[in-house]
Write an enzyme that holds these catalytic residues in place. Structure first.
Site, PDB file in Angstrom:
ATOM      1  N   GLY B 103      -4.776  -8.960 -28.133  1.00  0.00           N
ATOM      2  CA  GLY B 103      -5.932  -8.666 -28.330  1.00  0.00           C
ATOM      3  C   GLY B 103      -6.671  -8.794 -26.845  1.00  0.00           C
ATOM      4  O   GLY B 103      -7.877  -8.130 -26.780  1.00  0.00           O
ATOM      5  N   LYS B 104      -6.215  -9.621 -26.000  1.00  0.00           N
ATOM      6  CA  LYS B 104      -6.863  -9.815 -24.775  1.00  0.00           C
ATOM      7  C   LYS B 104      -8.240 -10.283 -24.941  1.00  0.00           C
ATOM      8  O   LYS B 104      -9.158  -9.830 -24.141  1.00  0.00           O
ATOM      9  CB  LYS B 104      -6.450  -8.672 -23.697  1.00  0.00           C
ATOM     10  CG  LYS B 104      -5.073  -8.545 -23.511  1.00  0.00           C
ATOM     11  CD  LYS B 104      -4.593  -7.807 -22.493  1.00  0.00           C
ATOM     12  CE  LYS B 104      -3.189  -7.370 -22.042  1.00  0.00           C
ATOM     13  NZ  LYS B 104      -2.306  -6.929 -23.041  1.00  0.00           N
ATOM     14  N   ARG B 105      -8.527 -11.117 -25.765  1.00  0.00           N
ATOM     15  CA  ARG B 105      -9.694 -11.430 -25.996  1.00  0.00           C
ATOM     16  C   ARG B 105     -10.195 -12.459 -24.889  1.00  0.00           C
ATOM     17  O   ARG B 105      -9.702 -13.371 -24.454  1.00  0.00           O
ATOM     18  CB  ARG B 105     -10.017 -12.158 -27.439  1.00  0.00           C
ATOM     19  CG  ARG B 105      -9.708 -11.084 -28.661  1.00  0.00           C
ATOM     20  CD  ARG B 105     -10.533  -9.890 -28.630  1.00  0.00           C
ATOM     21  NE  ARG B 105     -10.744  -9.350 -29.701  1.00  0.00           N
ATOM     22  CZ  ARG B 105      -9.964  -8.091 -29.832  1.00  0.00           C
ATOM     23  NH1 ARG B 105      -9.172  -7.502 -29.080  1.00  0.00           N
ATOM     24  NH2 ARG B 105     -10.078  -7.332 -31.207  1.00  0.00           N
TER      25      ARG B 105
END
Lengths: 299, 299
Positions: B103-105
Protein backbone atom coordinates in the site's frame (compact mmCIF):
# COMPACT_ATOMS: atom_id res chain seq x y z
CA UNK A 1 -12.41 23.96 -15.99
CA UNK A 2 -9.13 22.62 -14.58
CA UNK A 3 -8.79 21.81 -10.91
CA UNK A 4 -6.52 24.82 -10.36
CA UNK A 5 -9.11 27.12 -11.94
CA UNK A 6 -11.98 25.55 -9.99
CA UNK A 7 -10.01 26.08 -6.78
CA UNK A 8 -9.33 29.73 -7.64
CA UNK A 9 -13.00 30.25 -8.41
CA UNK A 10 -14.04 28.64 -5.12
CA UNK A 11 -11.58 30.78 -3.14
CA UNK A 12 -12.91 33.93 -4.83
CA UNK A 13 -16.55 32.93 -4.29
CA UNK A 14 -16.17 32.07 -0.59
CA UNK A 15 -13.46 34.67 0.07
CA UNK A 16 -11.86 31.90 2.12
CA UNK A 17 -8.59 29.97 1.96
CA UNK A 18 -9.62 27.51 4.67
CA UNK A 19 -9.56 23.79 3.94
CA UNK A 20 -11.50 21.75 6.48
CA UNK A 21 -9.76 18.47 7.26
CA UNK A 22 -12.20 15.59 7.65
CA UNK A 23 -10.36 13.38 10.15
CA UNK A 24 -13.04 11.40 11.98
CA UNK A 25 -11.79 9.60 15.08
CA UNK A 26 -13.98 7.40 17.25
CA UNK A 27 -12.91 8.93 20.56
CA UNK A 28 -13.49 12.53 19.47
CA UNK A 29 -16.92 12.30 17.89
CA UNK A 30 -19.64 14.34 19.60
CA UNK A 31 -21.41 12.31 22.27
CA UNK A 32 -24.68 12.12 20.35
CA UNK A 33 -22.94 10.45 17.41
CA UNK A 34 -20.87 8.11 19.58
CA UNK A 35 -24.08 6.93 21.20
CA UNK A 36 -25.52 5.80 17.84
CA UNK A 37 -22.85 3.08 17.87
CA UNK A 38 -24.33 0.32 19.99
CA UNK A 39 -22.27 -2.70 19.04
CA UNK A 40 -18.81 -1.31 18.17
CA UNK A 41 -19.15 -2.82 14.68
CA UNK A 42 -17.20 -1.16 11.83
CA UNK A 43 -20.44 -0.66 9.89
CA UNK A 44 -21.92 1.35 12.75
CA UNK A 45 -18.80 3.50 13.13
CA UNK A 46 -18.73 4.01 9.38
CA UNK A 47 -22.32 5.26 9.44
CA UNK A 48 -21.41 7.63 12.28
CA UNK A 49 -18.38 8.88 10.29
CA UNK A 50 -20.57 9.52 7.25
CA UNK A 51 -23.13 11.42 9.29
CA UNK A 52 -20.41 13.39 11.08
CA UNK A 53 -18.66 14.44 7.87
CA UNK A 54 -21.87 15.21 5.99
CA UNK A 55 -23.12 17.42 8.83
CA UNK A 56 -19.76 19.21 8.82
CA UNK A 57 -20.25 19.79 5.10
CA UNK A 58 -23.73 21.17 5.78
CA UNK A 59 -22.18 23.55 8.33
CA UNK A 60 -19.29 24.82 6.21
CA UNK A 61 -20.24 24.43 2.52
CA UNK A 62 -20.87 28.15 2.01
CA UNK A 63 -17.81 29.16 4.04
CA UNK A 64 -14.87 27.28 2.49
CA UNK A 65 -13.55 26.34 -0.96
CA UNK A 66 -12.49 22.78 -0.14
CA UNK A 67 -12.33 19.91 2.32
CA UNK A 68 -9.61 17.30 2.84
CA UNK A 69 -10.78 13.86 3.96
CA UNK A 70 -7.93 11.91 5.57
CA UNK A 71 -8.07 8.42 4.03
CA UNK A 72 -6.29 6.75 6.96
CA UNK A 73 -9.16 7.24 9.38
CA UNK A 74 -11.64 5.71 6.97
CA UNK A 75 -9.28 2.84 6.13
CA UNK A 76 -8.99 2.22 9.86
CA UNK A 77 -12.58 0.90 9.79
CA UNK A 78 -11.83 -1.59 7.01
CA UNK A 79 -14.01 -1.90 3.88
CA UNK A 80 -16.98 -0.33 5.70
CA UNK A 81 -14.89 2.80 6.20
CA UNK A 82 -14.07 2.95 2.50
CA UNK A 83 -17.77 2.92 1.66
CA UNK A 84 -18.15 5.83 4.07
CA UNK A 85 -15.27 7.67 2.38
CA UNK A 86 -17.00 7.30 -0.98
CA UNK A 87 -20.24 8.64 0.48
CA UNK A 88 -18.52 11.65 2.05
CA UNK A 89 -16.75 12.57 -1.20
CA UNK A 90 -20.00 12.25 -3.14
CA UNK A 91 -21.79 14.46 -0.63
CA UNK A 92 -19.09 17.14 -0.81
CA UNK A 93 -19.40 17.22 -4.59
CA UNK A 94 -23.16 17.55 -4.27
CA UNK A 95 -22.61 20.53 -1.96
CA UNK A 96 -20.19 22.02 -4.52
CA UNK A 97 -17.20 21.83 -2.18
CA UNK A 98 -13.91 20.71 -3.76
CA UNK A 99 -12.38 17.52 -2.39
CA UNK A 100 -8.65 17.02 -1.81
CA UNK A 101 -8.32 13.41 -0.73
CA UNK A 102 -5.37 13.02 1.63
CA UNK A 103 -4.11 9.54 0.78
CA UNK A 104 -0.39 10.24 0.18
CA UNK A 105 -0.45 7.50 -2.43
CA UNK A 106 2.19 6.51 -4.92
CA UNK A 107 3.94 3.61 -6.60
CA UNK A 108 5.95 2.88 -9.73
CA UNK A 109 4.55 3.88 -13.14
CA UNK A 110 1.72 1.54 -14.08
CA UNK A 111 0.61 1.20 -10.47
CA UNK A 112 0.66 4.98 -10.02
CA UNK A 113 -1.71 5.10 -12.97
CA UNK A 114 -4.05 2.76 -11.10
CA UNK A 115 -4.07 5.08 -8.08
CA UNK A 116 -4.70 8.10 -10.29
CA UNK A 117 -7.46 6.28 -12.12
CA UNK A 118 -8.99 5.23 -8.80
CA UNK A 119 -9.19 8.61 -7.17
CA UNK A 120 -9.01 11.46 -9.65
CA UNK A 121 -11.93 12.93 -11.52
CA UNK A 122 -15.69 12.91 -11.17
CA UNK A 123 -16.09 9.75 -13.24
CA UNK A 124 -13.63 7.74 -11.14
CA UNK A 125 -14.91 5.32 -8.49
CA UNK A 126 -14.04 7.69 -5.63
CA UNK A 127 -14.51 10.91 -7.57
CA UNK A 128 -12.04 13.18 -5.81
CA UNK A 129 -11.00 16.52 -7.31
CA UNK A 130 -7.41 16.11 -6.10
CA UNK A 131 -5.18 13.66 -4.23
CA UNK A 132 -2.04 14.03 -2.10
CA UNK A 133 0.93 12.12 -3.55
CA UNK A 134 4.32 11.08 -2.12
CA UNK A 135 7.42 11.81 -4.27
CA UNK A 136 9.92 9.25 -2.91
CA UNK A 137 9.69 7.11 -6.06
CA UNK A 138 10.74 9.95 -8.35
CA UNK A 139 9.67 11.59 -11.55
CA UNK A 140 8.29 8.54 -13.35
CA UNK A 141 5.96 7.94 -10.40
CA UNK A 142 4.57 11.50 -10.64
CA UNK A 143 4.07 11.66 -14.40
CA UNK A 144 1.26 9.05 -14.51
CA UNK A 145 -0.74 11.25 -12.12
CA UNK A 146 -0.11 14.28 -14.32
CA UNK A 147 -1.43 12.40 -17.35
CA UNK A 148 -4.65 11.57 -15.52
CA UNK A 149 -4.86 15.17 -14.24
CA UNK A 150 -4.61 16.38 -17.83
CA UNK A 151 -7.28 13.96 -19.05
CA UNK A 152 -9.72 14.61 -16.22
CA UNK A 153 -8.94 18.17 -15.18
CA UNK A 154 -7.96 16.95 -11.74
CA UNK A 155 -5.12 17.95 -9.41
CA UNK A 156 -2.49 16.48 -7.12
CA UNK A 157 -0.66 17.87 -4.12
CA UNK A 158 2.83 16.41 -3.89
CA UNK A 159 4.55 16.22 -0.50
CA UNK A 160 7.36 18.76 -0.54
CA UNK A 161 8.06 19.89 3.03
CA UNK A 162 5.89 18.27 5.66
CA UNK A 163 4.79 19.79 8.95
CA UNK A 164 6.04 17.08 11.35
CA UNK A 165 9.23 17.50 13.41
CA UNK A 166 10.90 14.49 11.77
CA UNK A 167 10.15 15.60 8.22
CA UNK A 168 13.62 17.05 7.84
CA UNK A 169 15.43 13.72 8.14
CA UNK A 170 15.26 13.15 4.39
CA UNK A 171 13.61 16.35 3.13
CA UNK A 172 16.29 18.74 4.44
CA UNK A 173 19.34 16.82 3.20
CA UNK A 174 21.42 19.00 0.93
CA UNK A 175 23.26 18.01 -2.21
CA UNK A 176 25.31 20.77 -3.87
CA UNK A 177 23.37 23.29 -1.81
CA UNK A 178 19.94 22.02 -2.84
CA UNK A 179 17.67 20.25 -0.35
CA UNK A 180 15.59 17.22 -1.27
CA UNK A 181 12.41 19.24 -0.85
CA UNK A 182 13.77 21.96 -3.16
CA UNK A 183 14.50 19.26 -5.75
CA UNK A 184 10.88 18.09 -5.55
CA UNK A 185 9.74 21.71 -5.93
CA UNK A 186 11.91 22.07 -9.03
CA UNK A 187 10.27 19.00 -10.57
CA UNK A 188 6.78 20.33 -9.88
CA UNK A 189 7.59 23.67 -11.47
CA UNK A 190 9.00 21.97 -14.55
CA UNK A 191 5.89 19.80 -14.98
CA UNK A 192 3.49 22.67 -14.26
CA UNK A 193 5.08 25.23 -16.60
CA UNK A 194 3.39 24.05 -19.84
CA UNK A 195 0.06 23.50 -18.06
CA UNK A 196 -0.81 26.81 -16.41
CA UNK A 197 -4.27 28.39 -16.40
CA UNK A 198 -5.09 32.10 -16.75
CA UNK A 199 -4.13 32.71 -13.10
CA UNK A 200 -0.79 30.96 -13.66
CA UNK A 201 -1.48 27.69 -11.84
CA UNK A 202 -1.03 24.11 -13.04
CA UNK A 203 -2.32 20.75 -11.81
CA UNK A 204 0.67 19.98 -9.56
CA UNK A 205 0.08 21.43 -6.14
CA UNK A 206 2.49 21.06 -3.21
CA UNK A 207 2.18 20.24 0.48
CA UNK A 208 4.30 22.61 2.59
CA UNK A 209 3.76 22.67 6.36
CA UNK A 210 2.74 25.78 8.31
CA UNK A 211 5.32 24.92 10.94
CA UNK A 212 8.27 26.07 8.81
CA UNK A 213 7.46 29.68 7.75
CA UNK A 214 10.87 30.38 6.25
CA UNK A 215 10.78 27.29 4.04
CA UNK A 216 7.22 28.20 3.06
CA UNK A 217 8.43 31.56 1.72
CA UNK A 218 11.27 29.84 -0.11
CA UNK A 219 8.87 27.30 -1.62
CA UNK A 220 6.32 29.96 -2.62
CA UNK A 221 8.93 31.56 -4.81
CA UNK A 222 10.34 28.23 -6.10
CA UNK A 223 6.90 27.01 -7.21
CA UNK A 224 5.13 29.97 -8.83
CA UNK A 225 2.64 27.68 -10.62
CA UNK A 226 1.66 25.49 -7.67
CA UNK A 227 -1.27 25.77 -5.35
CA UNK A 228 0.18 25.06 -1.91
CA UNK A 229 -1.74 23.01 0.62
CA UNK A 230 -0.56 24.13 4.05
CA UNK A 231 -1.23 21.69 6.89
CA UNK A 232 -0.18 22.18 10.48
CA UNK A 233 -2.36 25.19 11.25
CA UNK A 234 -4.12 25.25 14.61
CA UNK A 235 -3.69 22.03 16.54
CA UNK A 236 -0.18 21.46 15.11
CA UNK A 237 0.96 24.93 16.16
CA UNK A 238 1.02 27.01 12.98
CA UNK A 239 -0.49 30.50 13.27
CA UNK A 240 -1.90 33.02 10.76
CA UNK A 241 1.39 34.93 10.63
CA UNK A 242 3.24 31.73 9.74
CA UNK A 243 1.20 30.97 6.62
CA UNK A 244 1.12 34.44 5.06
CA UNK A 245 4.21 33.68 3.00
CA UNK A 246 2.32 30.93 1.18
CA UNK A 247 0.04 33.32 -0.73
CA UNK A 248 0.46 35.36 -3.82
CA UNK A 249 -0.65 39.01 -3.70
CA UNK A 250 -4.46 39.00 -3.87
CA UNK A 251 -4.78 35.83 -1.79
CA UNK A 252 -4.58 33.06 -4.36
CA UNK A 253 -2.00 30.27 -4.41
CA UNK A 254 -2.58 28.50 -1.10
CA UNK A 255 -5.20 26.88 1.07
CA UNK A 256 -4.63 26.26 4.75
CA UNK A 257 -5.90 23.08 6.35
CA UNK A 258 -7.25 22.72 9.84
CA UNK A 259 -8.72 19.47 11.03
CA UNK A 260 -9.12 18.97 14.78
CA UNK A 261 -9.48 22.67 15.61
CA UNK A 262 -12.56 22.85 13.38
CA UNK A 263 -14.23 19.45 13.34
CA UNK A 264 -13.82 18.89 17.07
CA UNK A 265 -14.35 22.57 17.96
CA UNK A 266 -17.07 21.56 20.43
CA UNK A 267 -14.28 20.33 22.72
CA UNK A 268 -12.22 23.55 22.56
CA UNK A 269 -12.63 25.62 25.73
CA UNK A 270 -13.56 28.75 23.77
CA UNK A 271 -16.50 26.99 22.09
CA UNK A 272 -17.41 24.31 24.62
CA UNK A 273 -19.37 26.62 26.90
CA UNK A 274 -21.46 28.23 24.16
CA UNK A 275 -22.18 25.15 22.09
CA UNK A 276 -21.09 22.00 23.87
CA UNK A 277 -21.58 18.55 22.40
CA UNK A 278 -25.25 19.10 21.62
CA UNK A 279 -24.65 21.96 19.19
CA UNK A 280 -21.37 20.68 17.76
CA UNK A 281 -22.35 21.70 14.23
CA UNK A 282 -22.62 25.34 15.34
CA UNK A 283 -19.20 25.05 16.98
CA UNK A 284 -17.80 23.77 13.66
CA UNK A 285 -19.29 26.74 11.84
CA UNK A 286 -18.05 29.23 14.44
CA UNK A 287 -14.51 27.78 14.34
CA UNK A 288 -14.51 27.94 10.54
CA UNK A 289 -15.64 31.58 10.58
CA UNK A 290 -12.94 32.34 13.13
CA UNK A 291 -10.27 30.77 10.92
CA UNK A 292 -11.58 32.65 7.87
CA UNK A 293 -11.19 35.89 9.81
CA UNK A 294 -7.68 34.98 10.92
CA UNK A 295 -6.72 34.25 7.29
CA UNK A 296 -8.31 37.25 5.69
CA UNK A 297 -6.06 37.39 2.62
CA UNK A 298 -8.41 37.33 -0.39
CA UNK A 299 -8.86 40.69 -2.13
CA UNK B 1 5.77 -15.48 16.84
CA UNK B 2 6.95 -12.21 15.28
CA UNK B 3 6.38 -11.50 11.60
CA UNK B 4 10.10 -11.93 10.88
CA UNK B 5 10.10 -15.34 12.54
CA UNK B 6 6.90 -16.42 10.78
CA UNK B 7 8.43 -15.41 7.46
CA UNK B 8 11.61 -17.38 8.20
CA UNK B 9 9.54 -20.43 9.16
CA UNK B 10 7.49 -20.16 5.98
CA UNK B 11 10.61 -19.88 3.82
CA UNK B 12 12.09 -22.95 5.50
CA UNK B 13 8.85 -24.93 5.19
CA UNK B 14 8.26 -24.16 1.51
CA UNK B 15 11.99 -23.98 0.62
CA UNK B 16 10.94 -20.97 -1.44
CA UNK B 17 11.77 -17.26 -1.42
CA UNK B 18 9.12 -16.41 -4.01
CA UNK B 19 6.50 -13.79 -3.20
CA UNK B 20 3.55 -13.88 -5.58
CA UNK B 21 2.30 -10.38 -6.38
CA UNK B 22 -1.49 -10.20 -6.57
CA UNK B 23 -1.98 -7.39 -9.11
CA UNK B 24 -5.35 -8.04 -10.74
CA UNK B 25 -5.99 -5.98 -13.86
CA UNK B 26 -9.22 -6.12 -15.83
CA UNK B 27 -7.57 -6.46 -19.24
CA UNK B 28 -5.26 -9.31 -18.21
CA UNK B 29 -7.69 -11.62 -16.42
CA UNK B 30 -8.13 -15.04 -18.04
CA UNK B 31 -10.98 -15.01 -20.56
CA UNK B 32 -13.25 -17.21 -18.45
CA UNK B 33 -13.11 -14.74 -15.58
CA UNK B 34 -13.51 -11.67 -17.78
CA UNK B 35 -16.66 -13.25 -19.19
CA UNK B 36 -18.28 -13.45 -15.75
CA UNK B 37 -18.45 -9.64 -15.86
CA UNK B 38 -21.60 -8.89 -17.83
CA UNK B 39 -22.33 -5.30 -16.94
CA UNK B 40 -18.92 -3.69 -16.28
CA UNK B 41 -20.07 -2.84 -12.75
CA UNK B 42 -17.35 -2.48 -10.05
CA UNK B 43 -19.08 -5.13 -7.94
CA UNK B 44 -18.78 -7.65 -10.77
CA UNK B 45 -15.12 -6.88 -11.37
CA UNK B 46 -14.48 -7.07 -7.64
CA UNK B 47 -16.04 -10.54 -7.53
CA UNK B 48 -13.84 -11.56 -10.47
CA UNK B 49 -10.74 -10.18 -8.70
CA UNK B 50 -11.60 -12.13 -5.55
CA UNK B 51 -12.08 -15.35 -7.50
CA UNK B 52 -8.88 -14.75 -9.48
CA UNK B 53 -6.75 -14.12 -6.40
CA UNK B 54 -8.27 -16.94 -4.36
CA UNK B 55 -7.67 -19.43 -7.19
CA UNK B 56 -4.06 -18.20 -7.40
CA UNK B 57 -3.78 -18.86 -3.68
CA UNK B 58 -5.17 -22.37 -4.19
CA UNK B 59 -2.54 -22.92 -6.88
CA UNK B 60 0.49 -21.65 -4.94
CA UNK B 61 -0.26 -21.98 -1.21
CA UNK B 62 2.06 -24.96 -0.76
CA UNK B 63 4.78 -23.47 -2.96
CA UNK B 64 5.50 -20.02 -1.54
CA UNK B 65 5.89 -18.31 1.85
CA UNK B 66 4.00 -15.13 1.05
CA UNK B 67 1.87 -13.11 -1.34
CA UNK B 68 1.79 -9.37 -1.94
CA UNK B 69 -1.57 -7.87 -2.91
CA UNK B 70 -1.14 -4.50 -4.63
CA UNK B 71 -3.70 -2.18 -3.00
CA UNK B 72 -3.86 0.19 -6.00
CA UNK B 73 -5.59 -2.31 -8.26
CA UNK B 74 -8.28 -3.01 -5.67
CA UNK B 75 -8.71 0.70 -4.90
CA UNK B 76 -9.18 1.24 -8.63
CA UNK B 77 -12.58 -0.48 -8.31
CA UNK B 78 -13.72 1.84 -5.53
CA UNK B 79 -15.27 0.55 -2.29
CA UNK B 80 -16.24 -2.74 -3.96
CA UNK B 81 -12.57 -3.36 -4.65
CA UNK B 82 -11.70 -2.78 -1.02
CA UNK B 83 -14.21 -5.44 0.02
CA UNK B 84 -12.46 -7.77 -2.41
CA UNK B 85 -9.06 -6.88 -0.94
CA UNK B 86 -10.33 -7.82 2.51
CA UNK B 87 -11.64 -11.14 1.21
CA UNK B 88 -8.36 -11.95 -0.53
CA UNK B 89 -6.29 -11.21 2.59
CA UNK B 90 -8.64 -13.32 4.72
CA UNK B 91 -8.40 -16.20 2.26
CA UNK B 92 -4.59 -16.06 2.22
CA UNK B 93 -4.53 -16.25 6.01
CA UNK B 94 -6.89 -19.23 5.89
CA UNK B 95 -4.46 -20.93 3.49
CA UNK B 96 -1.59 -20.12 5.88
CA UNK B 97 0.20 -17.86 3.38
CA UNK B 98 1.71 -14.67 4.80
CA UNK B 99 0.34 -11.40 3.41
CA UNK B 100 2.49 -8.36 2.65
CA UNK B 101 0.03 -5.67 1.63
CA UNK B 102 1.63 -3.31 -0.87
CA UNK B 103 0.00 0.00 0.00
CA UNK B 104 3.06 2.26 0.38
CA UNK B 105 1.19 4.14 3.06
CA UNK B 106 2.41 6.80 5.42
CA UNK B 107 1.58 10.12 7.06
CA UNK B 108 2.59 12.15 10.11
CA UNK B 109 2.55 10.53 13.56
CA UNK B 110 -1.03 10.09 14.70
CA UNK B 111 -2.24 9.42 11.17
CA UNK B 112 0.53 6.88 10.62
CA UNK B 113 -0.84 5.14 13.70
CA UNK B 114 -4.26 4.98 12.00
CA UNK B 115 -2.74 3.30 8.93
CA UNK B 116 -0.84 0.84 11.12
CA UNK B 117 -3.96 0.11 13.13
CA UNK B 118 -5.95 -0.37 9.92
CA UNK B 119 -3.70 -2.87 8.22
CA UNK B 120 -1.37 -4.63 10.63
CA UNK B 121 -2.19 -7.72 12.61
CA UNK B 122 -4.80 -10.45 12.47
CA UNK B 123 -7.24 -8.52 14.64
CA UNK B 124 -7.15 -5.41 12.46
CA UNK B 125 -9.93 -4.74 9.92
CA UNK B 126 -7.76 -5.81 6.98
CA UNK B 127 -5.64 -8.31 8.87
CA UNK B 128 -2.39 -8.10 6.92
CA UNK B 129 0.84 -9.58 8.29
CA UNK B 130 2.92 -6.73 6.89
CA UNK B 131 2.56 -3.47 4.96
CA UNK B 132 4.84 -1.50 2.65
CA UNK B 133 5.57 2.01 3.98
CA UNK B 134 7.03 5.16 2.39
CA UNK B 135 9.81 6.97 4.35
CA UNK B 136 9.56 10.52 2.91
CA UNK B 137 8.02 11.91 6.12
CA UNK B 138 10.93 10.77 8.28
CA UNK B 139 11.59 8.93 11.50
CA UNK B 140 8.51 10.09 13.44
CA UNK B 141 6.33 8.71 10.64
CA UNK B 142 7.99 5.26 10.87
CA UNK B 143 7.97 4.89 14.65
CA UNK B 144 4.15 4.62 14.96
CA UNK B 145 4.26 1.61 12.64
CA UNK B 146 7.02 0.05 14.73
CA UNK B 147 4.92 0.44 17.87
CA UNK B 148 2.02 -1.38 16.24
CA UNK B 149 4.42 -4.02 14.88
CA UNK B 150 5.67 -4.58 18.43
CA UNK B 151 2.16 -4.84 19.85
CA UNK B 152 0.79 -7.15 17.15
CA UNK B 153 3.88 -9.04 15.98
CA UNK B 154 3.47 -7.57 12.51
CA UNK B 155 6.00 -6.24 10.02
CA UNK B 156 6.60 -3.37 7.62
CA UNK B 157 8.71 -3.06 4.50
CA UNK B 158 10.00 0.48 4.12
CA UNK B 159 10.85 1.78 0.63
CA UNK B 160 14.62 2.09 0.47
CA UNK B 161 15.74 1.74 -3.16
CA UNK B 162 12.92 1.20 -5.62
CA UNK B 163 13.09 -0.71 -8.90
CA UNK B 164 11.84 1.99 -11.29
CA UNK B 165 14.22 3.98 -13.54
CA UNK B 166 13.25 7.29 -11.91
CA UNK B 167 13.73 6.07 -8.35
CA UNK B 168 17.18 7.63 -8.19
CA UNK B 169 15.96 11.22 -8.52
CA UNK B 170 15.64 11.56 -4.75
CA UNK B 171 16.91 8.21 -3.49
CA UNK B 172 20.42 8.48 -4.98
CA UNK B 173 21.16 12.05 -3.88
CA UNK B 174 24.30 12.14 -1.77
CA UNK B 175 25.02 14.24 1.28
CA UNK B 176 28.50 13.87 2.76
CA UNK B 177 28.91 10.69 0.74
CA UNK B 178 25.70 9.09 1.99
CA UNK B 179 22.72 8.58 -0.33
CA UNK B 180 19.15 9.17 0.78
CA UNK B 181 18.44 5.45 0.49
CA UNK B 182 21.47 4.64 2.65
CA UNK B 183 20.14 7.07 5.27
CA UNK B 184 16.82 5.22 5.29
CA UNK B 185 18.69 1.94 5.64
CA UNK B 186 20.60 3.34 8.63
CA UNK B 187 17.34 4.29 10.32
CA UNK B 188 15.88 0.82 9.78
CA UNK B 189 18.97 -0.84 11.24
CA UNK B 190 18.85 1.42 14.28
CA UNK B 191 15.18 0.66 14.92
CA UNK B 192 15.60 -3.07 14.27
CA UNK B 193 18.66 -3.61 16.46
CA UNK B 194 16.83 -3.94 19.80
CA UNK B 195 14.06 -6.05 18.24
CA UNK B 196 15.78 -8.98 16.55
CA UNK B 197 14.58 -12.59 16.69
CA UNK B 198 16.74 -15.71 17.01
CA UNK B 199 17.64 -15.52 13.30
CA UNK B 200 18.68 -11.88 13.72
CA UNK B 201 15.72 -10.19 12.01
CA UNK B 202 13.50 -7.39 13.27
CA UNK B 203 10.09 -6.06 12.18
CA UNK B 204 11.46 -3.40 9.81
CA UNK B 205 11.94 -4.91 6.39
CA UNK B 206 13.12 -2.97 3.34
CA UNK B 207 12.12 -2.72 -0.31
CA UNK B 208 15.17 -2.85 -2.59
CA UNK B 209 14.63 -3.36 -6.33
CA UNK B 210 16.09 -6.27 -8.30
CA UNK B 211 17.08 -3.87 -11.05
CA UNK B 212 20.04 -2.45 -9.10
CA UNK B 213 22.17 -5.49 -8.09
CA UNK B 214 25.10 -3.44 -6.79
CA UNK B 215 22.90 -1.35 -4.50
CA UNK B 216 21.20 -4.54 -3.36
CA UNK B 217 24.54 -5.93 -2.17
CA UNK B 218 25.33 -2.65 -0.44
CA UNK B 219 21.92 -2.62 1.26
CA UNK B 220 22.19 -6.28 2.32
CA UNK B 221 25.25 -5.41 4.33
CA UNK B 222 23.86 -2.09 5.62
CA UNK B 223 20.68 -3.72 6.95
CA UNK B 224 21.72 -6.99 8.59
CA UNK B 225 18.46 -7.20 10.57
CA UNK B 226 16.03 -6.49 7.73
CA UNK B 227 14.10 -8.88 5.57
CA UNK B 228 14.39 -7.42 2.06
CA UNK B 229 11.44 -7.47 -0.30
CA UNK B 230 12.87 -7.46 -3.82
CA UNK B 231 10.48 -6.34 -6.55
CA UNK B 232 11.34 -5.97 -10.22
CA UNK B 233 12.02 -9.66 -10.93
CA UNK B 234 10.66 -11.05 -14.18
CA UNK B 235 8.50 -8.57 -16.05
CA UNK B 236 10.56 -5.59 -14.81
CA UNK B 237 13.81 -7.15 -16.00
CA UNK B 238 15.54 -8.48 -12.88
CA UNK B 239 17.06 -11.97 -13.18
CA UNK B 240 18.06 -14.67 -10.68
CA UNK B 241 21.69 -13.59 -10.75
CA UNK B 242 20.66 -10.01 -9.89
CA UNK B 243 18.91 -10.91 -6.65
CA UNK B 244 21.48 -13.31 -5.17
CA UNK B 245 23.13 -10.50 -3.26
CA UNK B 246 19.94 -9.94 -1.27
CA UNK B 247 20.25 -13.19 0.69
CA UNK B 248 22.19 -14.20 3.72
CA UNK B 249 24.08 -17.51 3.56
CA UNK B 250 21.48 -20.26 3.95
CA UNK B 251 18.86 -18.40 1.96
CA UNK B 252 17.11 -16.29 4.59
CA UNK B 253 16.84 -12.50 4.56
CA UNK B 254 14.98 -11.80 1.33
CA UNK B 255 11.87 -12.65 -0.65
CA UNK B 256 11.61 -11.90 -4.34
CA UNK B 257 8.34 -10.68 -5.78
CA UNK B 258 6.97 -11.50 -9.18
CA UNK B 259 3.52 -10.38 -10.22
CA UNK B 260 2.66 -10.42 -13.93
CA UNK B 261 5.09 -13.23 -14.81
CA UNK B 262 3.24 -15.54 -12.43
CA UNK B 263 -0.36 -14.45 -12.22
CA UNK B 264 -0.71 -13.85 -15.97
CA UNK B 265 1.57 -16.77 -16.90
CA UNK B 266 -1.16 -18.13 -19.20
CA UNK B 267 -0.29 -15.29 -21.60
CA UNK B 268 3.48 -15.97 -21.62
CA UNK B 269 4.54 -17.75 -24.82
CA UNK B 270 6.30 -20.53 -22.89
CA UNK B 271 3.11 -21.44 -21.01
CA UNK B 272 0.39 -20.34 -23.42
CA UNK B 273 0.60 -23.39 -25.64
CA UNK B 274 0.52 -25.95 -22.83
CA UNK B 275 -2.12 -24.33 -20.64
CA UNK B 276 -3.75 -21.40 -22.39
CA UNK B 277 -6.55 -19.40 -20.84
CA UNK B 278 -8.59 -22.43 -19.89
CA UNK B 279 -5.96 -23.90 -17.55
CA UNK B 280 -4.59 -20.60 -16.29
CA UNK B 281 -4.32 -21.93 -12.72
CA UNK B 282 -1.91 -24.64 -13.91
CA UNK B 283 0.12 -21.97 -15.71
CA UNK B 284 0.33 -20.01 -12.45
CA UNK B 285 1.58 -23.09 -10.63
CA UNK B 286 4.10 -23.93 -13.34
CA UNK B 287 5.44 -20.37 -13.41
CA UNK B 288 5.78 -20.39 -9.62
CA UNK B 289 7.66 -23.70 -9.68
CA UNK B 290 9.92 -22.31 -12.40
CA UNK B 291 10.71 -19.25 -10.28
CA UNK B 292 11.36 -21.41 -7.22
CA UNK B 293 13.88 -23.40 -9.27
CA UNK B 294 15.56 -20.24 -10.53
CA UNK B 295 15.86 -18.95 -6.96
CA UNK B 296 17.07 -22.12 -5.34
CA UNK B 297 18.87 -20.51 -2.39
CA UNK B 298 17.37 -22.09 0.73
CA UNK B 299 19.60 -24.70 2.41
Amino acid sequence: MTFASRLAAAVRRTRSVTCVGLDPRKANLPAGLRETVQGDRPEEWAAAYTQFCCEILDAVADLVPCVKPQAAFFEQLGPAGMISLGEVIAYARKKDVLVILDGKRNDIGSTATAYADAYLGGESPWGSDALTVSPYLGRDSIEPFVEVCDARRAGIFVLVKTSNPGGGLLQNRQTDGQTVYARVAELLTELNAPRTDSDGYGPLGAVVGATYPQELAEMRSAMPHSWILIPGFGAQGGAAEDVKAGFHPGGLGAVVNSSRHIIFAHARPEFAETYGDARWQDAVRAATEQMNQQLNVVD
